[in-house]
Design a protein around this motif. Sequence first.
Motif, PDB file in Angstrom:
ATOM      1  N   GLU A 123       0.826  -1.213   0.000  1.00 15.35           N
ATOM      2  CA  GLU A 123       0.000   0.000   0.000  1.00 15.35           C
ATOM      3  C   GLU A 123       0.862   1.266   0.000  1.00 15.35           C
ATOM      4  N   ARG A 168       2.392   2.462  -3.181  1.00 12.24           N
ATOM      5  CA  ARG A 168       1.440   3.161  -4.050  1.00 12.24           C
ATOM      6  C   ARG A 168       1.506   2.679  -5.495  1.00 12.24           C
ATOM      7  N   PHE A 169       1.386   1.392  -5.643  1.00 13.11           N
ATOM      8  CA  PHE A 169       1.331   0.802  -6.968  1.00 13.11           C
ATOM      9  C   PHE A 169      -0.037   1.026  -7.605  1.00 13.11           C
ATOM     10  N   ILE A 170      -0.096   0.876  -8.913  1.00 12.90           N
ATOM     11  CA  ILE A 170      -1.363   0.820  -9.628  1.00 12.90           C
ATOM     12  C   ILE A 170      -1.403  -0.467 -10.443  1.00 12.90           C
ATOM     13  N   ARG A 171      -2.626  -0.948 -10.694  1.00  8.74           N
ATOM     14  CA  ARG A 171      -2.816  -2.182 -11.460  1.00  8.74           C
ATOM     15  C   ARG A 171      -3.349  -1.833 -12.844  1.00  8.74           C
ATOM     16  N   VAL A 172      -2.681  -2.373 -13.864  1.00  9.76           N
ATOM     17  CA  VAL A 172      -3.097  -2.187 -15.251  1.00  9.76           C
ATOM     18  C   VAL A 172      -3.379  -3.566 -15.841  1.00  9.76           C
ATOM     19  N   VAL A 184       1.523  -4.751 -12.475  1.00  7.22           N
ATOM     20  CA  VAL A 184       1.664  -3.799 -11.379  1.00  7.22           C
ATOM     21  C   VAL A 184       2.804  -2.839 -11.702  1.00  7.22           C
ATOM     22  N   THR A 213       2.740   4.285  -9.304  1.00 11.55           N
ATOM     23  CA  THR A 213       1.878   5.436  -9.522  1.00 11.55           C
ATOM     24  C   THR A 213       2.632   6.489 -10.338  1.00 11.55           C
ATOM     25  N   ARG A 249      -3.873   5.138 -14.667  1.00 17.41           N
ATOM     26  CA  ARG A 249      -4.393   5.112 -13.303  1.00 17.41           C
ATOM     27  C   ARG A 249      -4.782   3.689 -12.923  1.00 17.41           C
ATOM     28  N   ASP A 250      -4.992   3.497 -11.630  1.00 16.19           N
ATOM     29  CA  ASP A 250      -5.314   2.173 -11.126  1.00 16.19           C
ATOM     30  C   ASP A 250      -6.572   1.620 -11.787  1.00 16.19           C
ATOM     31  N   MET A 251      -6.508   0.354 -12.212  1.00 20.50           N
ATOM     32  CA  MET A 251      -7.620  -0.391 -12.813  1.00 20.50           C
ATOM     33  C   MET A 251      -7.862  -0.050 -14.275  1.00 20.50           C
ATOM     34  N   ASP A 252      -6.912   0.618 -14.939  1.00 23.34           N
ATOM     35  CA  ASP A 252      -7.027   0.852 -16.380  1.00 23.34           C
ATOM     36  C   ASP A 252      -6.921  -0.469 -17.138  1.00 23.34           C
TER      37      ASP A 252
END
Length: 372
Positions: A292, A295-299, A315, A318, A361-364
């Motif tokens: 957390e 501050r990763f984002i998931r694509v 992963v 950010t 951004r996260d969840m793209d």
Amino acid sequence: MGIDEDILSIEAEIGKTQYNKATSHHIGKLKAKLARLREEKEKRAASGGGGGQGGYDVKKSGMGSVSLVGFPSVGKSTILNKLTGTESEVAAYAFTTLTCIPGMLHHKHADIQILDLPGLIRGAAGGKGRGREVMAVVRTTDLVLLIADALNPEQIFVIVDELYNANIRLNRAPADIKLYKSRMRGGINVQFTTPQSKGLDEELVKDMVKEYGIVNADVVIRQDATQDELVDVLSGNRTYIQAMVALNKVDLQDLDYTRSTMKMFQDRGWPVVPIAAKAGLGIEPLKDKIYEELRFIRVFMKPQGGEADMEIPLVVKTGSDVGMVCDALHRDFRAKFRYAIVSGPSAKFDNQIVGIEHGLRDMDILTLVLRR
């Protein structure tokens, strides 16, 4: 006097001068001069070879890196072993770890490099206990995991002070202060865009800037800033890193004591996870919190003409853009890139066609279209 004597003299004067409105200007100038002298001392030490001690050669890998920082014998090596399965030597005496030992944490589809560093001691910022070498590695990481001993939790603030003295700023952002040097004559012009309540005024800013040998510049201060924040900007060599606390050995204390200790950190705004590394307690929550704080984002990748893989995301950090995803997937993808198709939070509409600099951004959901 030599530079060491100058530093000691200024430190003593700051220490004995009571801070108030009348002394604010004097203390501000002393702080600027002290910072400049410390930098000069560091430069001389570096050019002189640093006493013959080499640094730690650590190759960065993974999607993010975490440094384990604390006093000797607080459990850093045990924590590395529990997080990564790496065999770092563990013993019940100080300075077991004499070099930097890397390991890899695989968590939520992210590969996170964990670095077990030698314990820091008081005076580390000045080079004691190979402190300079440890600090050099800490500066390169994305997250500092401070290991606090539940039997002596206040000890960790000594480490925080040492990191501060080594120009490492934890859980802070750079002040919104801009310094524009000029070769043209015109002196130092100061502009405040917000009221100041922490002691800075036009005359003091000019005097502090002059301590750095700058005589022509525009200074724009866009926040209610402190003298120390201005010094950080003038120095230009500060490192800003996210940090969190692992409170280790909580199995040796009662629950109420653990709660009060955690509150001590939480009141300062520090994320904290209670663990008992030797017993393997709290390791999974610690992994979740590390993930957390990085501050990763998931694509989710979608092949042309196919369905998106919503089970296993890519992963990335950010702030990543399409080009960084290309780099993460294959070294040739950036050169072969034509365009991308994006759906999700970063898109204005589903299946938007975007270029290589499009921020994700996260969840793209992302499709890459490449030249053959």
